[in-house]
Design a protein around this motif. Sequence first.
Motif, mmCIF file in Angstrom:
data_model
loop_
_atom_site.group_PDB
_atom_site.id
_atom_site.type_symbol
_atom_site.label_atom_id
_atom_site.label_comp_id
_atom_site.label_asym_id
_atom_site.label_seq_id
_atom_site.Cartn_x
_atom_site.Cartn_y
_atom_site.Cartn_z
ATOM 1 N N LYS A 108 55.400 71.701 72.354
ATOM 2 C CA LYS A 108 56.189 71.629 73.593
ATOM 3 C C LYS A 108 57.401 72.555 73.555
ATOM 4 C CE LYS A 108 57.013 67.254 73.583
ATOM 5 N NZ LYS A 108 57.489 65.909 73.866
ATOM 6 N N PHE A 109 57.507 73.394 72.532
ATOM 7 C CA PHE A 109 58.680 74.254 72.399
ATOM 8 C C PHE A 109 58.880 75.045 73.688
ATOM 9 C CE2 PHE A 109 61.136 77.888 70.878
ATOM 10 C CZ PHE A 109 62.155 77.208 70.237
ATOM 11 N N PRO A 110 60.060 74.944 74.325
ATOM 12 C CA PRO A 110 60.259 75.489 75.677
ATOM 13 C C PRO A 110 60.482 77.003 75.785
ATOM 14 C CG PRO A 110 62.272 74.457 74.917
ATOM 15 C CD PRO A 110 61.237 74.225 73.848
ATOM 16 N N LEU A 111 60.932 77.635 74.728
ATOM 17 C CA LEU A 111 61.275 79.056 74.839
ATOM 18 C C LEU A 111 60.073 79.933 74.538
ATOM 19 C CD1 LEU A 111 64.714 78.903 73.000
ATOM 20 C CD2 LEU A 111 64.314 78.896 75.455
ATOM 21 N N GLU A 112 59.500 80.523 75.565
ATOM 22 C CA GLU A 112 58.318 81.363 75.381
ATOM 23 C C GLU A 112 58.639 82.636 74.614
ATOM 24 O OE1 GLU A 112 56.145 81.998 78.982
ATOM 25 O OE2 GLU A 112 56.203 79.878 79.509
ATOM 26 N N SER A 113 59.895 83.070 74.680
ATOM 27 C CA SER A 113 60.279 84.296 73.996
ATOM 28 C C SER A 113 60.440 84.095 72.481
ATOM 29 C CB SER A 113 61.593 84.831 74.566
ATOM 30 O OG SER A 113 62.633 83.906 74.320
ATOM 31 N N VAL A 114 60.408 82.830 72.052
ATOM 32 C CA VAL A 114 60.575 82.526 70.636
ATOM 33 C C VAL A 114 59.265 81.970 70.082
ATOM 34 C CG1 VAL A 114 61.853 81.183 68.922
ATOM 35 C CG2 VAL A 114 63.030 82.071 70.931
ATOM 36 N N PHE A 115 58.695 82.702 69.163
ATOM 37 C CA PHE A 115 57.440 82.325 68.530
ATOM 38 C C PHE A 115 57.727 81.346 67.401
ATOM 39 C CE2 PHE A 115 55.074 83.313 64.634
ATOM 40 C CZ PHE A 115 53.780 83.042 65.023
ATOM 41 N N ILE A 116 56.967 80.239 67.325
ATOM 42 C CA ILE A 116 57.032 79.382 66.144
ATOM 43 C C ILE A 116 55.614 79.095 65.674
ATOM 44 C CG2 ILE A 116 59.261 78.303 66.673
ATOM 45 C CD1 ILE A 116 57.756 75.754 67.448
ATOM 46 N N HIS A 117 55.466 79.072 64.362
ATOM 47 C CA HIS A 117 54.167 78.816 63.759
ATOM 48 C C HIS A 117 54.384 77.943 62.531
ATOM 49 C CE1 HIS A 117 50.171 79.484 62.149
ATOM 50 N NE2 HIS A 117 50.723 79.855 60.999
ATOM 51 N N GLU A 118 53.670 76.831 62.445
ATOM 52 C CA GLU A 118 53.806 75.962 61.285
ATOM 53 C C GLU A 118 52.988 76.511 60.123
ATOM 54 O OE1 GLU A 118 53.154 71.371 59.775
ATOM 55 O OE2 GLU A 118 52.649 71.887 61.847
ATOM 56 N N LEU A 119 53.627 76.611 58.964
ATOM 57 C CA LEU A 119 52.940 77.070 57.762
ATOM 58 C C LEU A 119 52.269 75.885 57.081
ATOM 59 C CD1 LEU A 119 55.595 79.450 56.197
ATOM 60 C CD2 LEU A 119 53.714 80.010 57.726
ATOM 61 N N LYS A 120 51.026 76.071 56.696
ATOM 62 C CA LYS A 120 50.285 75.029 56.002
ATOM 63 C C LYS A 120 49.477 75.673 54.884
ATOM 64 C CE LYS A 120 49.738 72.139 60.107
ATOM 65 N NZ LYS A 120 48.808 71.449 60.980
ATOM 66 N N TYR A 121 49.359 74.961 53.753
ATOM 67 C CA TYR A 121 48.517 75.448 52.667
ATOM 68 C C TYR A 121 47.046 75.323 53.047
ATOM 69 C CZ TYR A 121 52.423 75.792 49.431
ATOM 70 O OH TYR A 121 53.576 76.146 48.805
ATOM 71 N N GLU A 122 46.724 74.219 53.664
ATOM 72 C CA GLU A 122 45.377 73.991 54.168
ATOM 73 C C GLU A 122 45.541 73.503 55.595
ATOM 74 O OE1 GLU A 122 43.230 71.415 51.514
ATOM 75 O OE2 GLU A 122 43.953 72.500 49.757
ATOM 76 N N GLU A 123 44.462 73.216 56.254
ATOM 77 C CA GLU A 123 44.518 72.878 57.673
ATOM 78 C C GLU A 123 45.466 71.718 57.987
ATOM 79 O OE1 GLU A 123 41.391 71.450 61.008
ATOM 80 O OE2 GLU A 123 40.775 73.144 59.744
#
Length: 167
Positions: free
Chosen positions: A74-89
């Motif tokens: 739900k992160f509102p800022l489209e200009s800001v990319f976020i990606h969760e890092l995971k070792y596995e899925e």
Amino acid sequence: MLLNEHWYVLLTIRSKEEEVCKYLNENDGIYAFSPKMEFYHRVSKQIQQRALFGGYVFVVSKLSQVEVDAIFKKFPLESVFIHELKYEEDISALTDEEIRILNMLLDDKKILRMSYGELVNKKIHVTQGPLKNMDEYIVKYDKHNRLATLNLNFLNQIWKVGVTIPE
């Protein structure tokens, strides 16, 4: 690590870490931070702060992975990319050992404070600060920039931290 406490790591655009933290901290049950480090700035001759891991945001929560994922999506800022890092899925990118190291080195404000030491046989010996008793982890000392390189496995990053020798 507290019981039922989960740690997550988000990758975002460098310089946008504080924006991401601000949004995430508005959600109940989430504590987000971007660790800082103190370092000696040669030009100003003062101790300053900068991001310890530029582009990374750490999230601590008792919420489940599904609940946290919903907030991340739900992160509102489209200009800001976020990606969760995971070792596995479905496994968060921080190990218990990495969490222990973070908790050991960072203060309550999530800042890695400057350490102080002396040169002994051309090697740095830390006498005060968070790196005290961690001399064996220091693989290189840059006297000119007053930075120590640590041999710590953490998010596949090289730790360069502030250590200074009184003159």
